[in-house]
Write a protein that holds these residues in place. Sequence first.
Motif, short mmCIF file in Angstrom:
data_model
loop_
_atom_site.label_atom_id
_atom_site.label_comp_id
_atom_site.label_asym_id
_atom_site.label_seq_id
_atom_site.Cartn_x
_atom_site.Cartn_y
_atom_site.Cartn_z
N GLY A 238 0.78 -1.34 0.06
CA GLY A 238 0.04 -0.03 -0.03
C GLY A 238 0.66 1.17 -0.05
N ASN A 239 0.39 2.47 0.37
CA ASN A 239 0.91 3.73 0.14
C ASN A 239 1.43 3.98 -1.45
OD1 ASN A 239 0.83 6.01 1.64
ND2 ASN A 239 2.94 5.72 2.47
N VAL A 240 2.48 3.62 -1.67
CA VAL A 240 3.24 3.62 -2.98
C VAL A 240 3.82 2.62 -3.46
CG1 VAL A 240 3.39 6.45 -2.65
CG2 VAL A 240 5.26 4.56 -2.06
N TRP A 241 3.84 2.51 -4.79
CA TRP A 241 4.74 1.43 -5.52
C TRP A 241 6.13 1.59 -5.35
CZ3 TRP A 241 3.52 -2.97 -7.34
CH2 TRP A 241 2.30 -3.28 -7.83
N GLU A 242 7.07 0.84 -5.12
CA GLU A 242 8.51 0.97 -4.81
C GLU A 242 9.31 0.43 -6.00
OE1 GLU A 242 9.53 -0.10 -0.85
OE2 GLU A 242 7.50 0.48 0.08
N TRP A 243 10.18 1.43 -6.60
CA TRP A 243 11.13 0.86 -7.55
C TRP A 243 12.14 -0.39 -7.04
CZ3 TRP A 243 9.88 1.80 -12.37
CH2 TRP A 243 9.49 2.94 -12.91
N CYS A 244 12.30 -1.16 -7.68
CA CYS A 244 13.43 -2.13 -7.32
C CYS A 244 14.71 -2.23 -8.42
CB CYS A 244 12.93 -3.65 -7.18
SG CYS A 244 11.83 -3.87 -5.86
N ALA A 245 15.61 -2.97 -7.99
CA ALA A 245 16.85 -2.92 -8.95
C ALA A 245 16.48 -3.74 -10.57
CB ALA A 245 18.02 -3.40 -8.41
N ASP A 246 15.68 -4.55 -10.24
CA ASP A 246 15.65 -5.65 -11.44
C ASP A 246 15.05 -5.04 -12.49
OD1 ASP A 246 16.59 -8.23 -10.00
OD2 ASP A 246 15.36 -7.24 -8.47
N TRP A 247 15.22 -5.61 -13.70
CA TRP A 247 14.32 -5.54 -14.91
C TRP A 247 13.07 -6.68 -14.71
CZ3 TRP A 247 15.01 -1.91 -18.46
CH2 TRP A 247 16.21 -1.52 -18.73
N PHE A 248 11.93 -6.08 -14.99
CA PHE A 248 10.70 -6.83 -14.80
C PHE A 248 10.67 -8.16 -15.46
CE2 PHE A 248 6.07 -7.85 -15.29
CZ PHE A 248 5.51 -7.80 -14.24
N THR A 249 11.16 -8.51 -16.77
CA THR A 249 11.35 -9.65 -17.25
C THR A 249 12.65 -10.12 -17.71
OG1 THR A 249 8.88 -9.34 -18.25
CG2 THR A 249 10.41 -10.93 -19.24
N PRO A 250 13.29 -11.14 -17.16
CA PRO A 250 14.78 -11.29 -17.54
C PRO A 250 14.86 -11.50 -18.92
CG PRO A 250 13.96 -12.71 -15.55
CD PRO A 250 12.73 -12.16 -16.22
N GLY A 251 16.15 -10.72 -19.42
CA GLY A 251 16.37 -10.77 -20.74
C GLY A 251 15.54 -9.57 -21.73
N GLU A 252 14.77 -9.01 -21.10
CA GLU A 252 13.89 -7.94 -21.75
C GLU A 252 14.51 -6.49 -20.76
OE1 GLU A 252 9.86 -8.48 -22.57
OE2 GLU A 252 10.35 -10.48 -23.29
N ARG A 253 15.05 -5.44 -21.75
CA ARG A 253 15.17 -4.47 -20.82
C ARG A 253 14.36 -3.43 -21.41
NH1 ARG A 253 20.54 -4.40 -18.77
NH2 ARG A 253 21.57 -6.41 -18.79
N THR A 254 13.24 -3.33 -21.00
CA THR A 254 12.10 -2.37 -21.25
C THR A 254 11.61 -1.87 -19.92
OG1 THR A 254 10.57 -4.00 -21.36
CG2 THR A 254 11.41 -3.59 -23.41
N SER A 255 11.22 -2.66 -18.95
CA SER A 255 10.63 -2.18 -17.53
C SER A 255 11.26 -2.53 -16.67
CB SER A 255 9.11 -2.57 -17.70
OG SER A 255 8.38 -1.94 -18.76
#
Length: 312
Positions: A238-255
């Motif tokens: 809750g409250n706010v989404w928190e950015w993490c270090a990882d790419w969302f999908t391994p091998g894809e450098r978009t999000s």
Amino acid sequence: MPACCTPGHEHAPVLTLAPPPPAAPPSRVARQLLALPGGRFLMGTDDPDGFPADAEGPVREVVVEPFRIAATTVTNAQFATFVKATGHTTEAERFGFSFTFGAFLADGVAAVSRPVPGVPWWRAVEGASWRSPEGPGSHVTDRQNHPVVHVSWNDAQAYCAWSGTRLPTEAEWEYAARGGLEQRRYPWGDELTPGGRHMCNIWQGEFPVLNTGADGHVSTAPVKSFRPNGFGLYNTVGNVWEWCADWFTPGERTSRAMRGGSYLCHDSYCNRYRVAARSSNTPDSSTGNIGFRVAAGPARATRNAPSGIRRR
């Protein structure tokens, strides 16, 4: 990317990244982090209420190295200190707009702010930034202890470079957010409101037309609202989404991956305020419900696993 959670800049022009800011003196930020021992835990979920498309599962055993992490997300006051020291200009300020929940806008601002296709409760607001979360005329003077928002992943990286910290990996974030509870849905257990007590800041009522504020908040809450989890972390869901270090999908450098859900999450459409839930956005995107929490210490990458993870 689930635009209902956080719309992004998928088709926006690419900005030239600002040079990294000079590092701060021996960082007070890093000294205040909580030390966690790390160890083996069960990451992810096979919960039927989850979102398989988000790769929440399968449940797998993961080992996290010892590390340190902030008890709270970065506040407006902390981010202002960084900006004053470095002159950093956020990507929202450089783009000239950011995404804000429409119901928060003054009538004049709402009238000139275009809705996001498919999710009209989101508006692209000219002048919205961390300083003015609801666009022109708004401010954070009375929200110094609230999480900073309208910051991109790249902005978070700049803050980390200055403060001698880094973003947590997804494995570190989930391990810390669980607070020592194995495979529970929330940081405090499996019941959303145990004994009728609100434990986090999410949407109460009928989304997106009525938020009753039954949990005490309709937008961001102070970073130390509600009880901390077993490791001493506040508001990990809750409250706010928190950015993490990882790419969302391994091998894809978009999000880049985000964790924790936000004050706009509601079980009728986006119950991503569960500990195992994930979402994503492009590294240059910003909204009124994305912030970040910092970490420090080793984050060792191993073969066939995201950084900071060893699979067994």
